[in-house]
Design a protein around this motif. Structure first.
Motif, PDB file in Angstrom:
ATOM      1  N   LEU A   9     -13.959   6.966   1.732  1.00  0.00           N
ATOM      2  CA  LEU A   9     -12.889   7.762   2.063  1.00  0.00           C
ATOM      3  C   LEU A   9     -12.795   9.139   1.433  1.00  0.00           C
ATOM      4  CD1 LEU A   9     -10.170   5.274   2.939  1.00  0.00           C
ATOM      5  CD2 LEU A   9     -11.522   6.401   4.595  1.00  0.00           C
ATOM      6  N   VAL A  16      -6.017   8.422   4.682  1.00  0.00           N
ATOM      7  CA  VAL A  16      -5.849   7.176   5.076  1.00  0.00           C
ATOM      8  C   VAL A  16      -4.824   6.596   4.028  1.00  0.00           C
ATOM      9  CG1 VAL A  16      -6.838   4.722   5.761  1.00  0.00           C
ATOM     10  CG2 VAL A  16      -8.163   6.981   5.846  1.00  0.00           C
ATOM     11  N   GLN A  20      -3.013   1.420   5.717  1.00  0.00           N
ATOM     12  CA  GLN A  20      -4.166   1.695   6.904  1.00  0.00           C
ATOM     13  C   GLN A  20      -5.434   1.053   6.155  1.00  0.00           C
ATOM     14  OE1 GLN A  20      -3.955   5.842   7.684  1.00  0.00           O
ATOM     15  NE2 GLN A  20      -2.115   5.536   9.074  1.00  0.00           N
ATOM     16  N   GLN A  21      -5.694   1.633   4.694  1.00  0.00           N
ATOM     17  CA  GLN A  21      -7.012   1.055   3.968  1.00  0.00           C
ATOM     18  C   GLN A  21      -6.893  -0.465   4.150  1.00  0.00           C
ATOM     19  OE1 GLN A  21      -8.124   2.820   0.485  1.00  0.00           O
ATOM     20  NE2 GLN A  21      -6.844   4.722   0.849  1.00  0.00           N
ATOM     21  N   LEU A  58     -14.720   5.988  11.583  1.00  0.00           N
ATOM     22  CA  LEU A  58     -13.652   6.883  11.369  1.00  0.00           C
ATOM     23  C   LEU A  58     -13.879   8.479  11.095  1.00  0.00           C
ATOM     24  CD1 LEU A  58     -12.006   4.868   8.178  1.00  0.00           C
ATOM     25  CD2 LEU A  58     -11.349   4.831  10.665  1.00  0.00           C
ATOM     26  N   ILE A  86      -6.031   4.354  11.864  1.00  0.00           N
ATOM     27  CA  ILE A  86      -5.621   5.757  11.128  1.00  0.00           C
ATOM     28  C   ILE A  86      -5.144   6.716  11.962  1.00  0.00           C
ATOM     29  CG2 ILE A  86      -7.533   5.200   9.457  1.00  0.00           C
ATOM     30  CD1 ILE A  86      -9.018   7.850  10.698  1.00  0.00           C
TER      31      ILE A  86
END
Length: 205
Positions: A9, A16, A20-21, A58, A86
């Motif tokens: 990320l 994020v 969310q992770q 993503l 996300i």
């Protein structure tokens, strides 16, 4: 896995949250678990799932415009579920014709508390939405022509098609059907993946 995800990320510059992770990592864990029984993806290694499924999905996020998206031929929910996680302010409809994939998606939504996805079991040509979409996403189609042909009825008049592709061929680009226009070709860069990835944005003319 958490360290890997944090590193990926950071390399992509995506914002994020910790929650969310956690959802993304739990999605990988569920995909790995269900995959053993239901064969949802050919990728078997969770670390490879993280890069080839999660990050691969993503990196499309910054280019999405609008609120309502449909992910056609989503399989176990790719790219729709990672994008929904996300982008909690956007709605994602996940369309697939196989019941086992739809059951998996619904279990993911339930267990991980994702309330902005709707799973639809249908063939794409048979699905008639009550409301059209701002964006039509897919990484499943063999060719852009197939995607546009099968999904032409899904976007709003000013909606956009988002085709996730690997390597591009001149032949494929030259065969985009009449009535559609390629407006942007974006090269996507994924950490630890030395393969070509592209996002094609197309509109109806």
């Amino acid at each position: 896995m958490q360290t890997l995800l944090t590193s990926y990320l950071a390399q992509t510059g995506l914002s994020v949250t910790p929650k969310q992770q956690e959802q993304l990592l739990n999605f990988v864990a569920m995909l790995d678990k269900w995959n053993k029984a239901y064969n949802l993806t050919s990728v078997r290694d969770p670390k490879q799932m993280l890069i080839r499924h999660i990050m691969d999905s993503l990196v499309v996020s910054p280019y999405l415009q609008g609120q309502r998206f449909i992910d056609v031929g989503t399989g176990p929910g790719l790219p729709g579920i990672p994008l929904a996680i996300i982008n909690p302010d956007k709605e994602f409809y996940l369309l697939d014709s196989l019941g086992k994939r739809i059951r998996f998606q619904r279990q993911v939504a339930f267990e991980l508390g994702i309330d902005n996805i709707t799973s639809i079991e249908s063939r794409v040509e048979a699905f008639e939405p009550e409301q059209k979409f701002d964006g039509v996403l897919s990484r499943a189609f063999a060719s852009v022509t197939d995607m546009l042909t099968w999904c032409h009825h899904l976007p709003k008049d000013d909606g956009c098609f988002y085709a996730l592709k690997g390597q591009l061929s001149d032949e494929e680009m030259a065969s985009i059907p009449d009535g559609f226009k390629l407006i942007e070709t974006i090269e996507l860069v994924l950490p630890d993946l030395h393969e070509q990835r592209h996002l094609l944005k197309l509109i109806k003319q």
